[in-house]
Design a protein around this motif. Structure first.
Motif, PDB file in Angstrom:
ATOM      1  N   GLN A   1       0.123 -42.011 -34.354  1.00 30.22           N
ATOM      2  CA  GLN A   1      -0.713 -40.871 -34.721  1.00 30.22           C
ATOM      3  C   GLN A   1      -2.077 -41.335 -35.223  1.00 30.22           C
ATOM      4  OE1 GLN A   1      -1.791 -37.569 -34.402  1.00 30.22           O
ATOM      5  NE2 GLN A   1       0.356 -37.098 -34.699  1.00 30.22           N
ATOM      6  N   ASP A   2      -2.106 -42.390 -36.042  1.00 28.57           N
ATOM      7  CA  ASP A   2      -3.367 -42.944 -36.537  1.00 28.57           C
ATOM      8  C   ASP A   2      -4.235 -43.438 -35.382  1.00 28.57           C
ATOM      9  OD1 ASP A   2      -2.638 -42.391 -39.156  1.00 28.57           O
ATOM     10  OD2 ASP A   2      -2.027 -44.470 -39.599  1.00 28.57           O
TER      11      ASP A   2
ATOM     12  N   TRP B   1      -4.049 -42.503 -32.218  1.00 34.04           N
ATOM     13  CA  TRP B   1      -4.437 -41.342 -31.419  1.00 34.04           C
ATOM     14  C   TRP B   1      -5.638 -40.621 -32.048  1.00 34.04           C
ATOM     15  CZ3 TRP B   1      -4.431 -39.547 -26.838  1.00 34.04           C
ATOM     16  CH2 TRP B   1      -4.675 -38.199 -26.588  1.00 34.04           C
ATOM     17  N   GLN B   2      -5.592 -40.425 -33.356  1.00 29.32           N
ATOM     18  CA  GLN B   2      -6.695 -39.755 -34.050  1.00 29.32           C
ATOM     19  C   GLN B   2      -7.979 -40.583 -33.980  1.00 29.32           C
ATOM     20  OE1 GLN B   2      -6.702 -36.621 -35.059  1.00 29.32           O
ATOM     21  NE2 GLN B   2      -4.585 -36.446 -34.389  1.00 29.32           N
TER      22      GLN B   2
ATOM     23  N   THR C   1     -11.524 -39.464 -32.160  1.00 27.99           N
ATOM     24  CA  THR C   1     -12.814 -39.532 -32.860  1.00 27.99           C
ATOM     25  C   THR C   1     -13.862 -40.216 -31.988  1.00 27.99           C
ATOM     26  OG1 THR C   1     -11.740 -39.544 -35.004  1.00 27.99           O
ATOM     27  CG2 THR C   1     -13.978 -40.411 -34.921  1.00 27.99           C
TER      28      THR C   1
END
Length: 88
Positions: free
Chosen positions: A13-14, A16-17, A21
């Motif tokens: 998730q980190d 992917w985020q 960005t």
């Protein structure tokens, strides 16, 4: 069927985020810098880059339908009615 799709773990998730960005922020940052430094948009730079790599620095719009659609759409958006392109 009552199966759930697996979701991203915390590390995924980190990542992917972080990727999202970059994908969202980079084009806008490139546009600002190119506009400031050279007076052209990221789109216009892309067209110039394709032309510089082409034989004799020319391209037929019919050579690539995908490129043609992008050029026509971007040109219409960047030129607009009654204006001239800001090309170096």
């Amino acid at each position: 069927m009552d199966t759930q799709s697996p979701w991203l773990d915390d590390d995924q998730q980190d990542l992917w985020q972080a990727l999202l960005t970059v994908v969202v922020a980079l084009p806008a940052a490139l546009d600002r810098q190119l506009q400031r430094d050279a007076g052209i948009s990221n789109f216009e730079y892309g067209v110039l880059a394709r032309l510089s790599a082409a034989d004799e620095a020319t391209m037929r719009l019919s050579d690539s339908p995908k490129t043609t659609a992008k050029i026509i759409t971007g040109t219409n958006a960047s030129i607009g009615p009654g204006s001239t392109p800001n090309m170096p």
